[in-house]
Design a protein around this motif. Structure first.
Motif, PDB file in Angstrom:
ATOM      1  N   THR A 196       0.836  -1.203   0.000  1.00 47.63           N
ATOM      2  CA  THR A 196       0.000   0.000   0.000  1.00 47.63           C
ATOM      3  C   THR A 196       0.868   1.249   0.000  1.00 47.63           C
ATOM      4  O   THR A 196       0.637   2.187  -0.774  1.00 47.63           O
ATOM      5  N   VAL A 197       1.869   1.274   0.865  1.00 50.31           N
ATOM      6  CA  VAL A 197       2.737   2.451   0.971  1.00 50.31           C
ATOM      7  C   VAL A 197       3.510   2.671  -0.321  1.00 50.31           C
ATOM      8  O   VAL A 197       3.586   3.796  -0.839  1.00 50.31           O
ATOM      9  N   ALA A 198       4.082   1.613  -0.874  1.00 42.64           N
ATOM     10  CA  ALA A 198       4.899   1.748  -2.081  1.00 42.64           C
ATOM     11  C   ALA A 198       4.077   2.219  -3.275  1.00 42.64           C
ATOM     12  O   ALA A 198       4.592   2.940  -4.140  1.00 42.64           O
ATOM     13  N   ARG A 199       2.803   1.845  -3.335  1.00 37.00           N
ATOM     14  CA  ARG A 199       1.951   2.240  -4.467  1.00 37.00           C
ATOM     15  C   ARG A 199       1.377   3.638  -4.313  1.00 37.00           C
ATOM     16  O   ARG A 199       0.882   4.208  -5.284  1.00 37.00           O
ATOM     17  N   SER A 200       1.426   4.195  -3.112  1.00 37.29           N
ATOM     18  CA  SER A 200       0.641   5.387  -2.792  1.00 37.29           C
ATOM     19  C   SER A 200       1.483   6.644  -2.657  1.00 37.29           C
ATOM     20  O   SER A 200       2.675   6.595  -2.322  1.00 37.29           O
ATOM     21  N   THR A 201       0.827   7.783  -2.871  1.00 34.55           N
ATOM     22  CA  THR A 201       1.330   9.055  -2.366  1.00 34.55           C
ATOM     23  C   THR A 201       1.048   9.061  -0.872  1.00 34.55           C
ATOM     24  O   THR A 201      -0.098   8.913  -0.453  1.00 34.55           O
ATOM     25  N   VAL A 202       2.088   9.208  -0.047  1.00 38.55           N
ATOM     26  CA  VAL A 202       1.951   9.109   1.406  1.00 38.55           C
ATOM     27  C   VAL A 202       1.929  10.504   2.012  1.00 38.55           C
ATOM     28  O   VAL A 202       2.868  11.285   1.852  1.00 38.55           O
ATOM     29  N   VAL A 203       0.845  10.816   2.708  1.00 37.87           N
ATOM     30  CA  VAL A 203       0.612  12.137   3.291  1.00 37.87           C
ATOM     31  C   VAL A 203       0.530  11.995   4.806  1.00 37.87           C
ATOM     32  O   VAL A 203      -0.096  11.051   5.312  1.00 37.87           O
ATOM     33  N   VAL A 204       1.160  12.920   5.522  1.00 41.16           N
ATOM     34  CA  VAL A 204       1.145  12.900   6.985  1.00 41.16           C
ATOM     35  C   VAL A 204       0.829  14.293   7.515  1.00 41.16           C
ATOM     36  O   VAL A 204       0.922  15.282   6.795  1.00 41.16           O
ATOM     37  N   GLU A 205       0.454  14.349   8.799  1.00 38.81           N
ATOM     38  CA  GLU A 205       0.204  15.654   9.425  1.00 38.81           C
ATOM     39  C   GLU A 205       1.483  16.476   9.514  1.00 38.81           C
ATOM     40  O   GLU A 205       1.478  17.680   9.280  1.00 38.81           O
ATOM     41  N   ALA A 206       2.579  15.822   9.894  1.00 39.49           N
ATOM     42  CA  ALA A 206       3.896  16.449   9.977  1.00 39.49           C
ATOM     43  C   ALA A 206       4.923  15.352   9.746  1.00 39.49           C
ATOM     44  O   ALA A 206       4.798  14.260  10.303  1.00 39.49           O
ATOM     45  N   VAL A 207       5.930  15.646   8.951  1.00 46.70           N
ATOM     46  CA  VAL A 207       6.908  14.618   8.603  1.00 46.70           C
ATOM     47  C   VAL A 207       7.646  14.125   9.844  1.00 46.70           C
ATOM     48  O   VAL A 207       7.848  12.923  10.024  1.00 46.70           O
ATOM     49  N   THR A 208       8.041  15.039  10.728  1.00 42.91           N
ATOM     50  CA  THR A 208       8.770  14.617  11.926  1.00 42.91           C
ATOM     51  C   THR A 208       7.922  13.701  12.794  1.00 42.91           C
ATOM     52  O   THR A 208       8.413  12.690  13.314  1.00 42.91           O
ATOM     53  N   ALA A 209       6.654  14.032  12.973  1.00 44.36           N
ATOM     54  CA  ALA A 209       5.768  13.193  13.776  1.00 44.36           C
ATOM     55  C   ALA A 209       5.562  11.842  13.107  1.00 44.36           C
ATOM     56  O   ALA A 209       5.534  10.796  13.772  1.00 44.36           O
ATOM     57  N   GLY A 210       5.397  11.838  11.787  1.00 45.11           N
ATOM     58  CA  GLY A 210       5.215  10.589  11.072  1.00 45.11           C
ATOM     59  C   GLY A 210       6.409   9.667  11.206  1.00 45.11           C
ATOM     60  O   GLY A 210       6.261   8.454  11.435  1.00 45.11           O
ATOM     61  N   LEU A 211       7.601  10.229  11.093  1.00 42.93           N
ATOM     62  CA  LEU A 211       8.813   9.420  11.201  1.00 42.93           C
ATOM     63  C   LEU A 211       9.100   8.996  12.639  1.00 42.93           C
ATOM     64  O   LEU A 211       9.837   8.046  12.876  1.00 42.93           O
ATOM     65  N   ARG A 212       8.510   9.681  13.588  1.00 40.20           N
ATOM     66  CA  ARG A 212       8.715   9.357  15.002  1.00 40.20           C
ATOM     67  C   ARG A 212       7.676   8.362  15.517  1.00 40.20           C
ATOM     68  O   ARG A 212       8.008   7.472  16.312  1.00 40.20           O
ATOM     69  N   GLU A 213       6.423   8.465  15.053  1.00 37.42           N
ATOM     70  CA  GLU A 213       5.331   7.752  15.707  1.00 37.42           C
ATOM     71  C   GLU A 213       4.520   6.833  14.806  1.00 37.42           C
ATOM     72  O   GLU A 213       3.804   5.974  15.329  1.00 37.42           O
ATOM     73  N   ALA A 214       4.546   7.024  13.503  1.00 38.33           N
ATOM     74  CA  ALA A 214       3.646   6.290  12.604  1.00 38.33           C
ATOM     75  C   ALA A 214       4.302   5.003  12.122  1.00 38.33           C
ATOM     76  O   ALA A 214       5.138   5.025  11.215  1.00 38.33           O
ATOM     77  N   GLY A 215       3.919   3.881  12.699  1.00 27.78           N
ATOM     78  CA  GLY A 215       4.497   2.620  12.282  1.00 27.78           C
ATOM     79  C   GLY A 215       4.309   2.340  10.811  1.00 27.78           C
ATOM     80  O   GLY A 215       5.190   1.758  10.157  1.00 27.78           O
TER      81      GLY A 215
END
Length: 297
Positions: free
Chosen positions: A221-240
């Motif tokens: 899913t991730v590889a096929r998709s445009t991945v959008v997050v609230e904040a990049v730092t938070a995504g890289l810290r908390e989003a498994g």
């Protein structure tokens, strides 16, 4: 200070307030990191933020054993302060705010990511966030069909029965193959469906976890998709869903898109599936709490 524990923000209020904040220049990257303290029964979460004339902090508890006791898994309150003096203004129901703001952020994302005619929604989960997401996504897209996927057959049937006007039915993970919108609102720690089944036009929102080792969507899913997050730092810290995909090589950090860039029109939406991964941030609670406070007579 006002006690506003019965004040419930509407999903429309929350969507409008969050969209306006992002379009107006609010920077989610400036938010302090969530403080998570482990306690024997679960976790205590502390989420402070400030901006737009207000400051505030949410104290929430997460007790995984509570559903078996007939109690909410997540509980908490929100303290809203004057932004200049830091004097307390109001104490609000933190869980009511959380339920609405989480789904409202997903709706803001879906409004810029999903095709205008999106009408088929698949929801994973049968808890409060699943209900909130049905309401929020209906506020921005003409949802006419609903498929509910849950672990407990009786709860899943009961959930679907509440949405007879949407021809709702229970389903399986394979139903994502016909979805326009997919909402993942679970406590799952492993992927819920096979990302190879997603249609090219599908938009997925995943909100179930803020832990770096838990995920609701797979690498496909991730590889096929445009991945959008609230904040990049938070995504890289908390989003498994993000952390594990970066670790495996399915996602490059530089390809992650901040939601604010889309809302403000700074970047276009590419073709192909779109994934919005939310971990829930303190600025969202503050924006919705302030909108609730301003809207009172």
């Amino acid at each position: 200070m006002k006690l506003l524990l019965d004040a419930k923000p509407t999903v429309y209020q929350a969507i409008d307030a969050l969209r306006a904040a992002l379009a107006g220049g609010l920077d989610p990257e400036a938010d302090p990191a969530r403080v998570v303290a482990a306690v024997p029964a679960g976790q205590l979460l502390l989420m402070p933020s400030s901006g737009e004339g207000f400051a505030g902090v949410k104290l929430a508890s997460v007790a995984p054993g509570n559903p078996e006791r007939g109690l909410p898994r997540i509980q908490g309150h929100y303290l809203l302060l004057d932004g200049t003096t830091l004097s307390p203004l109001a104490l609000l129901d933190g869980i009511a705010i959380t339920a609405v703001r989480t789904a409202a952020v997903s709706a803001v994302a879906a409004d810029v990511l999903a095709r205008p005619e999106a009408s088929r929604l698949v929801v994973f989960g049968t808890g409060p966030q699943a209900h909130s997401h049905v309401a929020a996504l209906r506020a921005v897209r003409p949802v006419r069909e609903l498929v509910v996927v849950g672990r407990d057959p009786a709860r899943t049937r009961a959930f679907a029965a509440e949405y007879a006007e949407l021809s709702a039915r229970t389903g399986t993970p394979d139903d994502v193959a016909e979805a326009d919108l997919v909402a993942c609102c679970t406590t799952a720690r492993t992927p819920l469906f096979d990302g190879a089944l997603l249609p090219e036009h599908a938009t997925v929102v995943a909100v179930g976890s803020h832990e770096p080792e838990a995920r609701e969507v797979d690498d496909t899913t991730v590889a096929r998709s445009t991945v959008v997050v609230e904040a990049v730092t938070a995504g890289l810290r908390e989003a498994g869903d993000v952390v594990l995909a970066v670790r495996s090589g399915a996602l490059a950090e530089e390809d992650i898109v901040p939601l604010a860039d889309l809302v403000a029109g700074r970047v276009p939406v590419p073709a192909g599936p779109r994934l919005f991964k939310s971990v829930g941030m303190a600025w969202e609670d503050l924006v919705v709490a302030a909108a609730t406070y301003r809207g009172l007579p």
